[in-house]
Design an enzyme around this catalytic site. Structure first.
Site, mmCIF file in Angstrom:
data_model
loop_
_atom_site.group_PDB
_atom_site.id
_atom_site.type_symbol
_atom_site.label_atom_id
_atom_site.label_comp_id
_atom_site.label_asym_id
_atom_site.label_seq_id
_atom_site.Cartn_x
_atom_site.Cartn_y
_atom_site.Cartn_z
ATOM 1 N N HIS A 9 -37.827 0.702 -15.747
ATOM 2 C CA HIS A 9 -36.526 0.032 -15.908
ATOM 3 C C HIS A 9 -35.811 0.381 -17.216
ATOM 4 C CE1 HIS A 9 -40.048 -2.452 -16.807
ATOM 5 N NE2 HIS A 9 -39.421 -2.706 -17.927
ATOM 6 N N CYS A 65 -39.446 6.973 -19.455
ATOM 7 C CA CYS A 65 -39.551 5.536 -19.726
ATOM 8 C C CYS A 65 -38.820 5.277 -21.041
ATOM 9 C CB CYS A 65 -41.008 5.076 -19.744
ATOM 10 S SG CYS A 65 -42.062 5.848 -20.991
ATOM 11 N N GLY A 68 -41.402 7.675 -23.344
ATOM 12 C CA GLY A 68 -42.071 8.825 -22.704
ATOM 13 C C GLY A 68 -43.576 8.793 -22.906
ATOM 14 N N GLY A 70 -45.921 6.098 -22.733
ATOM 15 C CA GLY A 70 -46.714 5.390 -21.723
ATOM 16 C C GLY A 70 -46.830 6.207 -20.444
ATOM 17 N N ASN A 99 -49.625 25.124 -22.836
ATOM 18 C CA ASN A 99 -50.489 24.096 -22.218
ATOM 19 C C ASN A 99 -50.456 24.114 -20.693
ATOM 20 O OD1 ASN A 99 -48.790 22.069 -24.583
ATOM 21 N ND2 ASN A 99 -50.781 23.029 -24.972
ATOM 22 N N ARG A 109 -34.979 5.748 -24.719
ATOM 23 C CA ARG A 109 -34.636 5.002 -25.934
ATOM 24 C C ARG A 109 -34.812 5.874 -27.177
ATOM 25 N NH1 ARG A 109 -37.992 -0.342 -23.988
ATOM 26 N NH2 ARG A 109 -36.380 -1.158 -22.576
ATOM 27 N N ARG A 133 -55.464 33.712 -24.446
ATOM 28 C CA ARG A 133 -56.080 32.603 -25.174
ATOM 29 C C ARG A 133 -55.605 31.240 -24.684
ATOM 30 N NH1 ARG A 133 -51.717 34.284 -28.194
ATOM 31 N NH2 ARG A 133 -50.682 32.744 -29.524
ATOM 32 N N HIS A 134 -54.361 31.175 -24.210
ATOM 33 C CA HIS A 134 -53.865 29.871 -23.742
ATOM 34 C C HIS A 134 -54.567 29.453 -22.455
ATOM 35 C CE1 HIS A 134 -51.067 30.097 -26.920
ATOM 36 N NE2 HIS A 134 -50.404 31.126 -26.409
HETATM 37 C C1 RB5 Z 1 -40.839 -0.769 -21.368
HETATM 38 O O1 RB5 Z 1 -40.253 -1.774 -22.109
HETATM 39 C C2 RB5 Z 1 -41.477 0.276 -22.283
HETATM 40 O O2 RB5 Z 1 -42.674 -0.243 -22.802
HETATM 41 C C3 RB5 Z 1 -41.734 1.545 -21.538
HETATM 42 O O3 RB5 Z 1 -40.534 2.016 -21.026
HETATM 43 C C4 RB5 Z 1 -42.319 2.716 -22.295
HETATM 44 O O4 RB5 Z 1 -41.625 2.981 -23.460
HETATM 45 C C5 RB5 Z 1 -43.764 2.730 -22.498
HETATM 46 O O5 RB5 Z 1 -44.348 3.694 -23.043
#
Ligand code: RB5
Length: 148
Positions: A9, A65, A68, A70, A99, A109, A133-134
């Protein structure tokens, strides 16, 4: 190359813009959610994309997210997935070349939409530098994965 995209979200608007941007460039994009008005825990979205990518080695995943991070931690728990959380173009490119990552993650954000577009472009244009090597280092990652 099939592309799977999903978000939580914190990143619905960016996910929609990136999906549209890629479709306009004729990429085959499957949107695994979520949409405006919905909420989801990021590991659930990450699993959706990670399972698809693991099942189709020629495909790539995009997870967005808040940060990024999580998404990348969760996606990396799925066997065969190498997910990288990035905030700039250099890392986006190098995580393919070095990689052989198959999922790219970033934070709505953390970066703006123009940087996000540049990141997906760089990521999708770069190719893994196989046979040297990679490749040997990615094999070591695979070995760690086998050991659990
Ligand atoms: C959600 O609030 C936030 O925790 C999620 O979007 C993310 O940033 C997690 O790694």
């Amino acid at each position: 190359m099939k592309l799977y995209i999903a978000c939580d979200h914190a990143a619905i608007e960016m996910k929609n813009e990136i999906a549209q941007y890629l479709r306009e460039k004729n990429h085959d994009v499957e949107d695994l959610g979520i949409n405006i008005g919905e909420k989801i825990d990021y590991p659930v979205s990450a699993e959706r994309v990670a399972r698809k990518v693991a099942a189709d080695p020629a495909s790539r995943g995009i997870l967005i997210c808040g940060t990024g991070i999580g998404m990348s931690i969760a996606a990396n728990k799925v066997h065969g997935v190498r997910a990288a959380a990035v905030s700039e173009v250099y890392s986006a490119k190098l995580t393919r070349i070095h990689n052989n990552s198959n999922v790219i993650c970033f934070g709505a954000r953390v970066i703006g939409i123009e940087t996000a577009k540049m990141i997906v472009d760089a990521y999708l244009e770069a190719e893994f530098e196989d046979g040297g090597r990679h490749a040997a280092r990615v094999e070591l990652i695979n070995k760690l994965e086998q050991q659990g």
